[in-house]
Design a protein around this motif. Structure first.
Motif, PDB file in Angstrom:
ATOM      1  N   ASP A  37       1.272  -1.132   0.149  1.00  0.00           N
ATOM      2  CA  ASP A  37      -0.204  -0.431  -0.006  1.00  0.00           C
ATOM      3  C   ASP A  37       0.813   1.050  -0.441  1.00  0.00           C
ATOM      4  OD1 ASP A  37       1.330   0.281   2.664  1.00  0.00           O
ATOM      5  OD2 ASP A  37      -1.097   0.255   3.338  1.00  0.00           O
ATOM      6  N   ASP A  38       0.036   2.505  -0.263  1.00  0.00           N
ATOM      7  CA  ASP A  38       0.751   3.377   0.037  1.00  0.00           C
ATOM      8  C   ASP A  38       1.825   3.875   0.987  1.00  0.00           C
ATOM      9  OD1 ASP A  38      -0.157   4.227  -2.214  1.00  0.00           O
ATOM     10  OD2 ASP A  38      -1.615   5.457  -1.289  1.00  0.00           O
ATOM     11  N   ASN A  39       2.003   3.341   2.320  1.00  0.00           N
ATOM     12  CA  ASN A  39       2.712   2.664   3.637  1.00  0.00           C
ATOM     13  C   ASN A  39       3.341   2.422   3.207  1.00  0.00           C
ATOM     14  OD1 ASN A  39       1.599   5.797   4.351  1.00  0.00           O
ATOM     15  ND2 ASN A  39      -0.822   4.430   4.992  1.00  0.00           N
ATOM     16  N   GLY A  40       4.025   1.770   2.389  1.00  0.00           N
ATOM     17  CA  GLY A  40       4.579  -0.008   2.496  1.00  0.00           C
ATOM     18  C   GLY A  40       4.398  -1.415   2.591  1.00  0.00           C
ATOM     19  N   LYS A  41       2.741  -1.211   3.582  1.00  0.00           N
ATOM     20  CA  LYS A  41       2.484  -2.366   3.741  1.00  0.00           C
ATOM     21  C   LYS A  41       2.316  -3.879   2.800  1.00  0.00           C
ATOM     22  CE  LYS A  41      -1.524  -4.363   6.400  1.00  0.00           C
ATOM     23  NZ  LYS A  41      -3.062  -4.039   6.837  1.00  0.00           N
ATOM     24  N   ASP A  42       2.398  -4.509   3.373  1.00  0.00           N
ATOM     25  CA  ASP A  42       2.430  -5.684   2.367  1.00  0.00           C
ATOM     26  C   ASP A  42       1.103  -6.133   2.001  1.00  0.00           C
ATOM     27  OD1 ASP A  42       2.942  -8.462   0.696  1.00  0.00           O
ATOM     28  OD2 ASP A  42       4.214  -8.529   2.453  1.00  0.00           O
ATOM     29  N   LEU A  43       0.966  -6.099   0.940  1.00  0.00           N
ATOM     30  CA  LEU A  43      -0.680  -6.529   0.808  1.00  0.00           C
ATOM     31  C   LEU A  43      -0.768  -8.065  -0.385  1.00  0.00           C
ATOM     32  CD1 LEU A  43      -2.042  -3.439  -1.151  1.00  0.00           C
ATOM     33  CD2 LEU A  43      -2.161  -4.011   1.169  1.00  0.00           C
ATOM     34  N   GLY A  44      -0.058  -8.552  -0.310  1.00  0.00           N
ATOM     35  CA  GLY A  44       0.581  -9.847  -0.522  1.00  0.00           C
ATOM     36  C   GLY A  44       0.665  -9.891  -2.276  1.00  0.00           C
TER      37      GLY A  44
END
Length: 109
Positions: A37-44
């Motif tokens: 996501d836009d904050n660098g969280k892994d979305l898969g």
């Protein structure tokens, strides 16, 4: 290859390609994409596979990739069967995933 950084200077996608030549001569291109996501969280991650008629193993990746933009827009891209998809994905996961950030040469098996 990675996507352009977003407004937060975060890379939201990493792209990996791998090519397999089957015993019948067909070449399958598998694309593995890591999504954030836009904050660098892994979305898969996502996998996609299709036949490629414009790849040969004597091309460098940049040569092949640039050539894909020259392909006629009406030229179809043929998806692989579920069996072929599962076969190349399983091979990728078992043999390539861990070294996906390492440039390698052609492997004959």
């Amino acid at each position: 290859m990675e996507a352009e950084p977003n407004k937060n200077n975060i890379i939201t996608q990493n792209f990996y390609w791998c090519f397999f030549e089957l015993s019948n001569g067909a070449i399958i291109d598998i694309n593995y994409t890591e999504n954030y996501d836009d904050n660098g969280k892994d979305l898969g991650a996502d996998y996609w596979a299709g036949y490629t008629e414009d790849y040969s193993f004597d091309l460098t990746f940049p040569e092949w990739f640039e050539g894909t933009f020259k392909r006629p827009k009406d030229k179809p891209i043929y998806k692989v069967t579920d069996e072929e998809f599962n076969l190349v994905k399983e091979f990728y996961v078992k043999n390539i995933y861990e070294i996906r950030d390492t440039k390698t040469r052609i492997k004959y098996i």
